[in-house]
Design a protein around this motif. Structure first.
Motif, short mmCIF file in Angstrom:
data_model
loop_
_atom_site.label_atom_id
_atom_site.label_comp_id
_atom_site.label_asym_id
_atom_site.label_seq_id
_atom_site.Cartn_x
_atom_site.Cartn_y
_atom_site.Cartn_z
N THR A 1 -28.51 -51.68 -86.07
CA THR A 1 -27.67 -52.22 -84.85
C THR A 1 -28.49 -53.16 -83.85
OG1 THR A 1 -26.37 -50.15 -85.31
CG2 THR A 1 -25.90 -51.49 -83.37
N ASP A 2 -29.59 -52.38 -83.54
CA ASP A 2 -30.32 -52.88 -82.41
C ASP A 2 -31.07 -54.27 -82.83
OD1 ASP A 2 -31.86 -51.32 -84.12
OD2 ASP A 2 -33.23 -50.77 -82.65
N PHE B 1 -30.83 -45.44 -84.06
CA PHE B 1 -30.65 -46.13 -82.87
C PHE B 1 -29.52 -45.41 -82.15
CE2 PHE B 1 -28.99 -49.64 -80.28
CZ PHE B 1 -29.84 -49.51 -79.23
N TYR B 2 -29.80 -44.88 -81.24
CA TYR B 2 -28.32 -44.43 -80.29
C TYR B 2 -28.47 -45.09 -79.13
CZ TYR B 2 -25.05 -40.90 -78.49
OH TYR B 2 -23.95 -40.22 -78.24
N ALA C 1 -23.52 -44.16 -93.09
CA ALA C 1 -23.40 -45.41 -93.28
C ALA C 1 -23.95 -46.20 -92.19
CB ALA C 1 -21.59 -45.71 -93.37
N ASP C 2 -23.97 -45.77 -90.97
CA ASP C 2 -24.28 -46.62 -89.74
C ASP C 2 -24.79 -45.57 -88.73
OD1 ASP C 2 -21.92 -45.92 -88.61
OD2 ASP C 2 -20.99 -47.68 -89.31
N ASN C 3 -25.30 -46.29 -87.73
CA ASN C 3 -25.71 -45.68 -86.50
C ASN C 3 -24.76 -44.94 -85.62
OD1 ASN C 3 -28.65 -46.08 -86.55
ND2 ASN C 3 -28.36 -48.25 -85.74
N THR C 4 -23.44 -45.64 -85.78
CA THR C 4 -22.39 -44.90 -85.09
C THR C 4 -21.84 -43.57 -85.91
OG1 THR C 4 -21.14 -47.05 -84.63
CG2 THR C 4 -19.74 -45.17 -84.67
N TRP D 1 -31.27 -30.27 -90.66
CA TRP D 1 -30.84 -31.50 -91.21
C TRP D 1 -31.31 -32.70 -90.46
CZ3 TRP D 1 -28.61 -32.12 -95.58
CH2 TRP D 1 -28.07 -31.08 -96.31
N SER D 2 -31.75 -33.60 -91.09
CA SER D 2 -32.06 -35.01 -90.65
C SER D 2 -31.58 -36.09 -91.10
CB SER D 2 -33.91 -35.07 -91.03
OG SER D 2 -34.52 -33.89 -90.58
N THR D 3 -31.70 -37.01 -90.33
CA THR D 3 -31.19 -38.32 -90.92
C THR D 3 -31.89 -39.52 -90.53
OG1 THR D 3 -29.07 -39.72 -91.05
CG2 THR D 3 -29.71 -39.01 -88.91
N GLY D 4 -31.89 -40.66 -91.25
CA GLY D 4 -32.52 -41.99 -90.68
C GLY D 4 -33.49 -42.26 -92.00
#
Length: 643
Positions: free
Chosen positions: A443-444, A279-280, A259-262, A37-40
């Motif tokens: 975010t960044d 972005f972590y 939904a977002d980076n969180t 599984w990937s995301t982004g």
């Protein structure tokens, strides 16, 4: 009696539905230990067209190029459909040999006719504008050999070699000649090639890659691709990958939207995903929370990867005044507190970008980097200098900057009411009230954009950040030129070769990814064309001139070199590309123009010692169960009321 009858009916429904649910779940949710599984990557989950600029995530798994280029191994050529290529003595012909084992998924042979046909199509697609200026003709030598004949001006063209190992897919002529109605000049950019659409032509579901579309949920933004057991590359391609047996262990490759980076962070911390391409913030904090998480540097957490992603920049709209004025861009550039942004927005993952873009920290750029340009033209925070620049072209009234007589050629574009200070001679407008567009939830760069806007406002050029939808807002606004300034971080990554990177500031054929500012420079374009065929000292000289133009004309305000977001979870999958094995460059889920490298990353993964628990049932499953339980509850409540 009625309650008992309804209870038996509900139980009967459960007995019938649960096996059906299990069957559906088995189709749409493979065993966890069999899927990566990937995301982004959140774009067009139903678009399997390899010719469009923004296809679905798995396009590099379905289709294959002739070659790849491995930057981690000193730009070593990666054979895929092609086995080797060579120039003739005078650089007028480039010959390609084709793997005799290559075949299509319908068992048809993949040969030189398919390669020629694919490049004929590519010449007429928006992504490869200019290819016709390089290729004069193509000729079949045999079933496994063909050649490209160059135009007179493009001998030993570097761009021609790029066409071989980047993003051009090889497609089956016997399929795509039907899709484009026998017309290779047809613009295919809007064709979705949607294999999972129930009405799609079954005969068109033909490609050569290892994974094909298997399932998707457009509402959830989820895609799954399944390994082909009959893929021609098994025990043939990519046998140099360490620990790779020749048969892929990952049976499925999936992409999930969050939904977002969180939410992405939570997913990798709970082992829900394996590749986190977002972005972590403060990535080192993940180590103590989950021992399975690693970056390119393993568990040392010095960084995600080298800060050689895209340039993060402010792109002013060159179709509008005053953004097309050098003095205005210079004033903005000197007002930015670059060091503070680097810390606040990225936690230190970003590095300051080189003023001339070419970056000596990239192995591909070192030989062309001109250090003197950075020394002479490098820009840092200097508010006093920003004010001095504004004073040369503007004047202030009550803290508001006014342009001191707008040039005649721009007055007509500003509207009849634009002369905003009748007490001052000439045609004058107030500076300020501007927006910088940025994709919502990034975010960044959202933090960076807020800080840019604050820095500009601090020199009395009032500016605000405006977050918009990435696809229907940010992308569309850039393509239409409907903006003041935009945050741009989608230019070619600095790990790419210099020719590709320098192409990020020219033309409008590849908007919004390249040249978001709509800058035009005939001088820069002429140098770019010369750079394609220049060799040795001449190539170095041309590269230096291009760096100087970017550094002095400031088509955009280059801020930082982005980090390369590469965070992996090893609970289910090992053997990710890393600083330890370094068998190839790291790739991310959103890499779409490095097809061979992205494919190799997934092919080389090895199953870890982890359980094979199923993925939780999807929302449809849960709804059915809740529905059945509701029937039981309602009947019980009604019975009690009756009593």
């Amino acid at each position: 009696m009625k309650l008992r009858r309804n209870l038996w009916m509900a139980l009967f429904m459960m007995a019938f539905i649960v096996p059906v649910i299990a069957s559906v779940s088995a189709t749409t949710a493979p065993e966890r230990a069999t899927i990566v599984w990937s995301t982004g990557y959140d774009t067009q989950h139903d678009n399997y067209n390899p010719w469009t600029g923004s296809p679905a995530f798995g396009i590099a798994l379905m289709y294959e190029p002739l070659f790849g280029l491995n930057g981690a191994m000193n730009d070593t050529l990666i054979p895929v459909i092609g086995t080797e290529y060579s120039w003739n003595a005078d650089g007028t012909e480039l010959t390609v040999k084709i793997n005799e084992k290559a075949k299509w998924s319908d068992d048809e042979v993949l040969d030189a006719d398919d390669v020629i046909y694919s490049y004929e199509i590519a010449q007429y697609q928006p992504r490869w504008t200019g290819m016709q200026d390089i290729i004069a003709s193509m000729e079949k030598i045999s079933a496994t050999e063909m050649k490209f004949v160059m135009t007179a001006e493009k001998k030993f063209s570097y761009r021609m070699e790029q066409f071989l190992y980047t993003e051009i897919p090889i497609v089956p002529e016997h399929v795509w000649s039907e899709i484009n109605d026998g017309n290779v000049t047809k613009d295919l950019d809007l064709f979705k090639n949607d294999w999972l659409n129930a009405s799609f032509n079954e005969d068109w579901k033909v490609a050569s890659g290892p994974y094909f579309p298997y399932f998707r949920d457009l509402t959830a933004g989820e895609e799954i691709y399944k390994l082909r057991d009959d893929w021609w590359g098994i025990n043939t391609l990519h046998m140099d990958i360490p620990n790779y047996s020749g048969t892929p262990e990952a049976k499925y490759i999936g992409m999930r939207k969050y939904a977002d980076n969180t939410a992405k962070d939570a997913a990798i911390l709970t082992d829900e995903i394996d590749l986190h391409a977002g972005f972590y913030s403060s990535v080192w904090t993940a180590l103590g929370r989950n021992d399975n998480i690693e970056t390119w540097f393993g568990k040392s957490f010095d960084d995600y990867y080298l800060a050689l992603g895209a340039i993060i920049e402010v792109a002013p709209n060159h179709m509008k005044f005053p953004f097309n004025q050098l003095w205005f861009r210079q004033a903005l550039a000197y007002s930015i507190d670059y060091d503070s942004i680097e810390v606040a927005a990225s936690g230190g993952y970003w590095n300051r970008a080189r003023q001339g873009v070419i970056d000596n920290r990239s192995a591909s750029h070192k030989s062309l980097y001109n250090e003197s340009i950075q020394e002479e033209y490098g820009i840092d925070l200097d508010v006093a200098k920003a004010i001095d620049i504004l004073n040369e072209s503007c004047y202030q009234v009550d803290g508001v900057w006014y342009t001191d007589d707008v040039p005649v050629e721009f007055q007509g574009t500003l509207g009849a009411e634009a002369d905003e200070d009748s007490d001052h001679a000439g045609f004058n407008i107030a500076l300020g009230g501007y927006e910088i567009l940025v994709p919502a939830g990034w975010t960044d760069v959202c933090i960076a954009t807020s800080m840019w806007a604050g820095d500009f406002s601090d020199i009395n050029i009032t500016t605000t950040k405006r977050e918009v939808d990435f696809w229907n807002g940010w992308r569309v606004k850039i393509m239409e030129g409907d903006f003041d300034m935009v945050m741009q971080c989608c230019t070619p990554h600095l790990v790419n070769d210099p020719y590709t990177v320098l192409g990020g500031w020219r033309g409008t054929a590849n908007l919004p990814w390249d040249n978001a500012s709509h800058w035009e420079s005939p001088e820069y374009e002429a140098l770019y064309q010369a750079f394609d065929t220049a060799k040795g000292d001449e190539r170095l000289a041309v590269a230096s001139q291009m760096q100087e133009i970017l550094a002095t004309e400031l088509p955009t305000i280059v801020s930082h070199a982005n980090g390369f977001w590469y965070l992996v979870n090893t609970k289910y999958w090992n053997n990710w590309p890393s600083a330890e094995n370094e068998y190839q460059d790291a790739q991310t889920a959103y890499s779409i123009n490095r097809m061979a490298l992205k494919q190799r990353m997934y092919l080389g993964l090895i199953q870890s010692e982890a359980s094979g628990a199923s993925i939780p049932w999807n929302g449809f499953t849960a709804s059915l169960i809740v529905g059945v339980l509701s029937v039981l509850s309602v009947q019980i409540i009604r019975r009690r009321k009756q009593n």
